[in-house]
Design an enzyme around this catalytic site. Sequence first.
Site, short mmCIF file in Angstrom:
data_model
loop_
_atom_site.label_atom_id
_atom_site.label_comp_id
_atom_site.label_asym_id
_atom_site.label_seq_id
_atom_site.Cartn_x
_atom_site.Cartn_y
_atom_site.Cartn_z
N VAL A 13 4.27 16.93 -9.60
CA VAL A 13 5.01 15.87 -10.29
C VAL A 13 6.33 16.49 -10.74
CG1 VAL A 13 5.07 14.30 -12.26
CG2 VAL A 13 2.94 14.63 -10.99
N LYS A 41 7.24 20.32 -2.18
CA LYS A 41 7.81 20.43 -0.83
C LYS A 41 6.88 19.79 0.21
CE LYS A 41 10.54 23.70 0.40
NZ LYS A 41 11.76 22.98 0.05
N SER A 224 25.51 21.63 3.92
CA SER A 224 26.37 20.52 4.34
C SER A 224 27.08 20.79 5.67
CB SER A 224 27.42 20.25 3.25
OG SER A 224 28.18 21.43 3.04
N ASP A 247 22.50 14.12 -5.12
CA ASP A 247 21.36 14.94 -5.51
C ASP A 247 20.78 15.58 -4.25
OD1 ASP A 247 19.00 16.02 -6.44
OD2 ASP A 247 18.15 14.15 -7.20
N ALA A 251 16.53 17.44 0.30
CA ALA A 251 17.31 17.31 1.54
C ALA A 251 16.66 18.10 2.67
CB ALA A 251 18.74 17.80 1.30
N GLY A 252 16.28 19.34 2.38
CA GLY A 252 15.64 20.18 3.39
C GLY A 252 14.27 19.67 3.79
N ASP A 253 13.53 19.11 2.81
CA ASP A 253 12.20 18.57 3.10
C ASP A 253 12.31 17.33 3.98
OD1 ASP A 253 11.11 20.54 1.49
OD2 ASP A 253 11.10 19.29 -0.29
N THR A 284 19.21 11.02 2.19
CA THR A 284 18.48 11.49 1.01
C THR A 284 19.42 11.98 -0.09
OG1 THR A 284 16.52 12.07 2.27
CG2 THR A 284 16.81 13.22 0.20
#
Length: 305
Positions: A13, A41, A224, A247, A251-253, A284
């Site tokens: 959480v 993750k 980026s 945010d 992003a990687g997930d 995302t």
Amino acid sequence: MSNKVTVLGSLNVDTTLRVARMPQPGETLSTENKSSAAGGKGANQAVAAARAGAETRFIGKVGNDDAGRFMVESLKDDGIDTSAIITDPTIGTGSAFILLDEAGQNSILVYGGSNQQIKAEEVMAVEDEIAKADFLITQFETPQAATLAAFTVAKKHHVTTILNPAPAAKIDPEILKVTDLVVPNESESAILTGIEVTDEASMDANAAKFRELGVKNLIITIGSKGAYYATADGSGFVPAFKVNAVDTTAAGDTFIGALSSQLKPDLSNIATALVFAQRASSLTVQGLGAMPSIPTLAKIEAASK
């Protein structure tokens, strides 16, 4: 036919605290906002895969608490099969505290909780579930012994294994021998190979080092800028889409989950799957919160037009 993706991973959480800037040591700042959402993750990657159209299953562990029940329900809401999620009677559900500044940069503190209690034998007990998958994905928010057991089972059944070595850690070399595709960011890659990622030549050197360690295929995500890939068929660089990041959490997930929904198990379409994954992760970063901002297939396709 949609890809079948199984994720072995973490369920946390997430509590996000919005701050104007990161605090200095010994400094007290007031937060502008506080919010909680499902995360971890593993959970983020599974939700990204499911929303992008993959048939998704999850292997993990939660505590016997409200947070654990909330995490299982959150996955079910996205149509993810949660039958292989175990409840730990004594250790609480994992949690993460995210400091997010006005520039969209984050600092994250993670409490592993029940995520750290997943045993190799519990993973072996769901061998039939792993055998049905096209891809098995894991990260380092669960024990490496569980990863090794899962990947060993996956290879026995010709399932393609994807390792996201995050957060960066000292890795059991046996895991790399049963990894088909490793997906670090540039700093994680440098930690594992000892080779700094600065240009294409250094990326090629990282790929060569991973091959030595037993992993034939590599994707390095470079924030980026985009993503580098190297497979038996060649290597290349896919630039990222230019967007205004609000945010960068998940992003990687999102990238890994979306990638697994499109990739062929033999990785033959890696370049086009990477473009899709970059598009998903660019959406995302434009929203707040990890899981709430992971896009659906419809959104990704609409953004691609």
